[in-house]
Design a protein around this motif. Sequence first.
Motif, mmCIF file in Angstrom:
data_model
loop_
_atom_site.group_PDB
_atom_site.id
_atom_site.type_symbol
_atom_site.label_atom_id
_atom_site.label_comp_id
_atom_site.label_asym_id
_atom_site.label_seq_id
_atom_site.Cartn_x
_atom_site.Cartn_y
_atom_site.Cartn_z
ATOM 1 N N THR A 22 50.724 -11.386 74.598
ATOM 2 C CA THR A 22 50.077 -10.612 73.387
ATOM 3 C C THR A 22 48.806 -11.675 73.104
ATOM 4 O OG1 THR A 22 51.723 -11.072 71.950
ATOM 5 C CG2 THR A 22 51.473 -8.933 73.044
ATOM 6 N N ASN A 23 49.223 -13.038 73.290
ATOM 7 C CA ASN A 23 48.116 -13.946 72.523
ATOM 8 C C ASN A 23 47.285 -14.341 73.850
ATOM 9 O OD1 ASN A 23 49.073 -13.941 69.963
ATOM 10 N ND2 ASN A 23 50.968 -14.693 70.923
ATOM 11 N N PHE A 24 47.189 -13.811 75.086
ATOM 12 C CA PHE A 24 46.439 -14.191 76.097
ATOM 13 C C PHE A 24 45.462 -13.040 76.572
ATOM 14 C CE2 PHE A 24 49.216 -17.671 77.112
ATOM 15 C CZ PHE A 24 48.382 -18.696 77.589
ATOM 16 N N ASN A 25 44.286 -13.671 76.991
ATOM 17 C CA ASN A 25 43.361 -12.913 77.738
ATOM 18 C C ASN A 25 43.581 -13.598 79.309
ATOM 19 O OD1 ASN A 25 42.440 -11.308 75.826
ATOM 20 N ND2 ASN A 25 40.607 -12.852 75.372
ATOM 21 N N ILE A 26 43.811 -12.613 80.058
ATOM 22 C CA ILE A 26 43.992 -13.387 81.626
ATOM 23 C C ILE A 26 42.761 -12.991 82.232
ATOM 24 C CG2 ILE A 26 46.509 -13.488 81.214
ATOM 25 C CD1 ILE A 26 46.616 -11.168 83.282
ATOM 26 N N SER A 27 42.416 -14.061 83.299
ATOM 27 C CA SER A 27 41.225 -13.853 84.298
ATOM 28 C C SER A 27 41.886 -14.287 85.543
ATOM 29 C CB SER A 27 40.099 -14.499 83.787
ATOM 30 O OG SER A 27 39.466 -13.613 82.893
ATOM 31 N N VAL A 28 41.199 -13.826 86.489
ATOM 32 C CA VAL A 28 41.495 -14.534 88.119
ATOM 33 C C VAL A 28 40.239 -15.330 88.380
ATOM 34 C CG1 VAL A 28 42.012 -13.859 90.157
ATOM 35 C CG2 VAL A 28 43.094 -12.346 88.655
ATOM 36 N N GLY A 29 40.483 -16.309 88.648
ATOM 37 C CA GLY A 29 39.341 -17.151 89.063
ATOM 38 C C GLY A 29 39.010 -16.919 90.719
#
Length: 574
Positions: A198-205
């Motif tokens: 919940t404390n993360f935004n996630i992104s795929v590189g």
Amino acid sequence: MEKFKLSLQLTHNAIEVLKRRYLKKDEEGKIIETPEELFHRVATAIAQIDAIYGKSEKDVNKTKEEFYELMTTLKFLPNSPTLMNAGTPLGQLSACFVLPVEDSMEGIFDAVKYAAIIHKSGGGTGFSFSRLRPKGDVVGSTKGISSGPVSFMSVFDSATEAVKQGGRRRGANMGLLRVDHPDIVEFIKCKDDLTKFTNFNISVGLTEEFMKAVINDEEYDLINPRTLQTVKRLKAKEVFDLIVHQAWKNGEPGIVFLDRINATNPTPELGEIEATNPCGEQPLLPYESCNLGSINLAKMVRNNTVDWEVLRSTVWKAVHFLDNVIDANRYPLEIIEKNTKANRKIGLGVMGWADMLVQLKIPYNSKEALSLAEELMKFILQEGRNASQELAKERGTFPNYPKSIYYGKMPLRNATITTVAPTGTLSIIAGCSSGIEPLFAICFARNVMDGTRLVEVNSYFRKEMEKLGLWSDALAEKIAETGSIQEIKEIPEEIKKIFVTAHEISPSEHIRMQAAFQQYVDNAVSKTVNLPNHATEEDVREVYLLAYRLGCKGVTVYRDGSRQGQVIQKTKTE
Ligand code: UDP
């Protein structure tokens, strides 16, 4: 203080936010400064830096007045940590940090510790987990097996959760994994359980190679970062579809075009950019930080046109301000201080773009808006560079300038100048629309922290309607039901065109706006492509591909109602 007599016009919301988190408090939690004193504290601490560069006391005072005027007229605000911490013993002034995560126990837990220190001081951290060996890989020292990046991410998440309770602002993280990491599928799905990360935004590189494989419907290699061996091949389209599906389902993962970011890396000799800050607008090298600031475009309109002269002088003062912040800053780690001062990156951006457009009577979803976006950001970048070159004459170029792409061409003080931040809180303080986002609703109900409901009205809309003698409180209530004025008969067509909201703007129009700004932004642009609840996976795929084609550095989508606990809510959803 006698010289500072400007009266500060803050909205009720702005005062509430300032009281809650920005104004200095004593040990018992009692507020001990006024908003004017806050801006005076910040102006004094930041202007003082001019003395290091040989300026007289008189000149420093002049700068102080300039900075004070800049902030109290709400023409420009520096990022939240600068407002909170300048001139206080903490003194940590940057919003954005990137930390490396090395493939070793020491490396991982060092990063956890550094992140906790940064969060405590109000900064957000971005990490690439791409260097970590995949799940199930060997661990030499113990002959055991590795638990993999996703498992280690939960350690960062828990640490952030714990620090949150002490800090003034919740810690925010960006977790990024390269699309060619063997654990990529697990990563893409890691927020399926909504209680996790919940404390993360996630992104795929995403890499260029991967995007080509998607377009040509080919397979691509998954590579173990420890051995650099290909361990598996996957169909690129299937992975892309999975990203799209997850983003459709709950807005994540976002995507970041890594090779494109590195193509504009101002200092490629120093290594690759692997990650961005939490909201994606600031790619940085490992152990680098950046301080942001935003010009309030709502204040750059006079006589129904853009006031280019005020904008120019605001840009110059803002660049001076942000460059001073780099020296005034107390860095949480020595290595971050060293790297930050070697590149002197600043991120000057804008907020209040939608407010500017409504004042100019230009619909957000129009060609005219796109060309003004380009003209405006080009002007800001150009003037920003002029100001940075002028500073370089007085203070010297950034130390890594000889290793930069600008060497011999443009002697700059700062390796990057422009960034468009989300301005989540700054826009509340300035009472303007956030970043380059369209208006979210013309009238809307806001759920405040204690659970009560407030109906807020766009002030420009109210003024226009009053002029026409069409304003009433009942109308506001009616609009607040959906946030939109498009279906309300008594509102003239001309007004409907100008006061469009996020959901009436098509996904491709959102992306086109982001791309228009990106052309003149050194770093990246924070933008959420708002999709209606009924949007399909195909719509998300089109948004991602269009963003790729138009040169964006990353994308975030959000389908209305797809996540729990939206902070801002229309009273009825579609
Ligand atoms: N940020 C953070 N915690 C927050 C909000 C923001 O660490 O609760 C950091 C993060 O790096 C983000 C950046 O601040 O990308 C800029 O966010 P925004 O413009 O919304 O911040 P503001 O200055 O308006 O508070």
